[in-house]
Design a protein around this motif. Structure first.
Motif, short mmCIF file in Angstrom:
data_model
loop_
_atom_site.label_atom_id
_atom_site.label_comp_id
_atom_site.label_asym_id
_atom_site.label_seq_id
_atom_site.Cartn_x
_atom_site.Cartn_y
_atom_site.Cartn_z
N PRO A 396 7.83 -9.46 -9.46
CA PRO A 396 7.72 -9.30 -8.07
C PRO A 396 8.81 -8.88 -7.44
CG PRO A 396 7.81 -11.68 -8.74
CD PRO A 396 7.49 -10.71 -9.91
N LEU A 397 10.32 -9.02 -7.91
CA LEU A 397 11.63 -8.44 -7.65
C LEU A 397 11.80 -7.26 -8.07
CD1 LEU A 397 13.57 -11.61 -8.63
CD2 LEU A 397 12.59 -11.10 -6.35
N SER A 398 10.99 -6.60 -8.91
CA SER A 398 11.15 -5.05 -9.20
C SER A 398 10.46 -4.09 -8.02
CB SER A 398 10.79 -4.79 -10.63
OG SER A 398 9.32 -5.01 -10.75
N PHE A 399 10.90 -3.01 -8.18
CA PHE A 399 10.11 -2.04 -7.08
C PHE A 399 9.14 -1.23 -8.01
CE2 PHE A 399 10.19 2.20 -5.02
CZ PHE A 399 9.61 1.83 -3.93
N ASN A 400 7.97 -1.23 -7.61
CA ASN A 400 7.10 -0.57 -8.36
C ASN A 400 5.73 -0.10 -7.86
OD1 ASN A 400 5.43 0.46 -10.60
ND2 ASN A 400 4.60 -1.66 -11.30
N PRO A 401 5.90 0.95 -7.07
CA PRO A 401 4.81 1.48 -6.33
C PRO A 401 3.28 1.74 -6.88
CG PRO A 401 6.84 2.86 -5.68
CD PRO A 401 6.99 1.91 -7.01
N SER A 402 3.38 1.94 -8.06
CA SER A 402 2.28 2.23 -8.93
C SER A 402 1.32 1.02 -9.14
CB SER A 402 2.48 2.71 -10.42
OG SER A 402 3.35 1.75 -11.13
N ARG A 403 1.97 -0.02 -8.77
CA ARG A 403 0.83 -1.44 -8.87
C ARG A 403 -0.09 -1.33 -7.71
NH1 ARG A 403 4.26 -5.79 -9.02
NH2 ARG A 403 6.40 -5.09 -8.77
N PHE A 404 0.23 -0.59 -6.81
CA PHE A 404 -0.89 -0.22 -5.66
C PHE A 404 -1.80 0.71 -6.13
CE2 PHE A 404 2.23 -2.63 -3.45
CZ PHE A 404 1.34 -3.55 -2.44
N GLU A 405 -1.91 1.39 -7.38
CA GLU A 405 -2.91 2.12 -7.74
C GLU A 405 -4.12 1.36 -7.86
OE1 GLU A 405 -1.50 4.10 -11.32
OE2 GLU A 405 0.03 5.33 -10.25
N GLU A 406 -4.21 0.00 -8.15
CA GLU A 406 -5.29 -0.97 -8.48
C GLU A 406 -5.48 -1.59 -7.14
OE1 GLU A 406 -7.18 -0.47 -10.96
OE2 GLU A 406 -5.77 0.83 -11.84
N PRO A 407 -6.46 -2.25 -7.05
CA PRO A 407 -7.01 -2.87 -5.74
C PRO A 407 -6.00 -4.26 -5.83
CG PRO A 407 -9.05 -1.97 -6.70
CD PRO A 407 -7.86 -1.80 -7.57
N ILE A 408 -5.66 -4.60 -4.65
CA ILE A 408 -4.65 -5.86 -4.55
C ILE A 408 -5.91 -6.84 -4.08
CG2 ILE A 408 -2.76 -7.19 -3.31
CD1 ILE A 408 -2.09 -4.71 -5.67
N PRO A 409 -5.80 -8.25 -4.63
CA PRO A 409 -6.80 -9.20 -4.20
C PRO A 409 -6.65 -9.27 -2.80
CG PRO A 409 -5.50 -9.84 -6.30
CD PRO A 409 -4.97 -8.49 -5.71
N PRO A 410 -7.61 -9.70 -1.82
CA PRO A 410 -7.81 -9.95 -0.53
C PRO A 410 -6.62 -11.20 -0.25
CG PRO A 410 -9.91 -9.42 -1.03
CD PRO A 410 -9.04 -9.75 -2.51
N TYR A 411 -5.73 -11.06 0.91
CA TYR A 411 -5.05 -11.96 1.30
C TYR A 411 -3.69 -12.19 0.37
CZ TYR A 411 -8.49 -13.09 4.81
OH TYR A 411 -9.31 -12.89 5.74
N ALA A 412 -3.65 -11.35 -0.56
CA ALA A 412 -2.46 -11.39 -1.18
C ALA A 412 -1.24 -10.58 -0.87
CB ALA A 412 -2.72 -10.75 -2.95
#
Length: 475
Positions: A396-412
């Motif tokens: 979580p401390l690293s900058f990684n825009p590609s993590r948002f290529e996949e759906p993020i769980p609601p309310y996370a």
């Protein structure tokens, strides 16, 4: 002698009983069967407020205040903040439970100073059907058809801002510039009000008093803020009454994308009062420009320190620019092609949420995770509680825009809140960010002067020195 000794023992026993009673009272143990969350309520009224403010001022609320208490007590713990017994909750399940149960179990609970300055008749304070009705007037303007008309207006405002404030300069203060630009977008594109000198300063004076002590005496921050709000109300009243007169004469009703038009239609139909119109205009200005300008600043901070991400983002915008004819503005469809840019924006918002969270108040006794949260107690949720959770965001401390290529769980991922009170201006903020970045990266080369500039609170997070950057035109 024995009598005196016995008397002293009896008195000591009474004092111990009183102290024990007060301690239990302060820590929420009321003698019934309710199991309160663990934690420390601290001193009467003050509680742990000083430690809370100290951490918040450094923009380290989660690291310095919440995380150590989670380590000691778990993800649900009690404390006392600003005079109120408060339960702090963290995690996706907590976000989902409390944000989705707005109006059923909890209601929004802001400090009295914030309510008075933002407006007690805005949607910030409305509940139930009244909140739904007034919010609907706002979100209708930000529907897909409304956004279609807004994009060219935002483009025009951004271009004019860059021409006036960037052209001919080799150095600018990015945060201040973004704040001026986002303020202009709200005022001109959404409310139809021309920005005049000193207008932004007037709103800034109000913001300075939002979280300050409620001392209504000359010279104190709240007094100055209240005085500035009266000036704003007078200015907006003139706008609203003039606009209402025009509309009642059949003029100006076809102005597309104008929130003020939508609100005055409701005023004419008797669905909303004049005070509600003014308070919601004031609230929207604050909600839309300060948080968006901070988001823009943090996106640029991340791009400056991650050149590979900047290269990918620039390629996306150059491709869009090359598809346009000279002088042609962006469309809503163009913004939908900015997929990687929005990934960068969301990752920056994850790491630097514009708001740390929000307070709610229990309107009934709440049973949660085996604990009782008594009616009247405050509940505080935080964005950092999930944004930095490795279970949802690896490293979580690293900058990684590609993590948002996949759906993020609601309310996370909740930089704009969630549930019935999710930010009404979310889509406007998104468009503003995308359009501003498009013109910035395609027309200017730029670099940060202070890459590791600290973030402070004033009262929202801001770069300590305003994020100065060097700029040079590309053509």
């Amino acid at each position: 002698m024995g009598f005196v000794f016995g008397f002293v023992l009896s008195l000591s026993a009474i004092l111990v009983s009183i102290i024990s009673f007060l301690y239990k009272k302060l820590n929420g143990n009321n003698g019934n069967n309710r199991r309160l969350p663990p934690g420390n309520m601290g001193l009467p009224w003050i509680g742990e407020t000083l430690a809370f403010y100290k951490a918040q001022l450094k923009n380290q609320l989660f690291e310095d205040f919440i995380k150590p208490r989670i380590t000691r007590h778990g993800t649900v713990f009690k404390t006392r903040l600003m005079g109120s017994p408060t339960v702090v909750v963290s995690g996706v399940s907590a976000n989902r439970f409390f944000l989705s149960n707005e109006f059923k179990l909890v209601v929004s609970s802001w400090p009295s100073t914030a309510v008075q300055l933002m407006g007690k008749d805005s949607i910030m304070e409305k509940i139930g059907e009244r909140h739904h009705s007034v919010r609907g007037m706002i979100t209708e303007v930000l529907s897909p058809s409304g956004l279609e008309h807004l994009v060219p207006k935002i483009c025009k405002t951004v271009e004019e801002h860059l021409k006036t404030n960037w052209q001919g300069q080799d150095r600018i203060t990015l945060f201040s510039s973004a704040k001026m630009q986002t303020f202009s977008v709200v005022m001109e594109c959404l409310l139809g009000i021309d920005v005049e000198p000193g207008m932004l300063d007037m709103f800034e004076r109000v913001l300075e008093g939002v979280f300050k002590p409620l001392i209504d005496l000359p010279g104190f921050p709240f007094w100055r803020a209240k005085k500035a709000r009266l000036e704003i109300v007078e200015m907006l009243l003139n706008v609203v009454r003039k606009k209402r007169e025009e509309m009642e004469r059949g003029l100006g009703e076809k102005e597309e994308g104008m929130l003020v038009t939508q609100l005055i239609k409701g005023l004419i139909r008797g669905e909303i009062s004049e005070v509600e119109v003014i308070d919601n205009m004031v609230l929207l200005v604050f909600a839309a420009h300060d948080t968006t300008s901070f988001a823009i600043a943090m996106i640029c901070r991340m791009l400056a320190s991650h050149p590979n991400s900047y290269t990918l983002l620039l390629q996306e915008h150059v491709k869009i620019m090359e598809s346009k004819r000279p002088g042609e503005t962006l469309t809503l469809e163009d913004t939908r092609k900015m997929n990687y840019t929005w990934q960068v924006a969301r990752e920056s918002l994850r790491m630097f949420p514009p708001i740390f969270g929000s307070f709610r108040k229990a309107i009934v006794d709440i049973q949660y995770e085996g604990f009782t949260i008594p009616k009247g107690w405050k509940v505080l949720w935080t964005a950092y509680g999930t944004h930095y959770d490795k279970d949802y965001f690896a490293n979580p401390l690293s900058f990684n825009p590609s993590r948002f290529e996949e759906p993020i769980p609601p309310y996370a991922f909740i930089p704009f809140g969630g549930g019935p009170r999710i930010c009404a201006g979310y889509q406007l903020a998104k468009l503003n960010i995308l359009v501003f970045l498009h013109y910035m990266v395609t027309r200017y080369d730029w670099s940060l002067i202070q890459p590791d500039e600290p973030i402070t609170m004033d009262p929202l997070p801001v770069p300590l020195h305003g994020m100065p950057i060097k700029i040079s035109p590309k053509f």
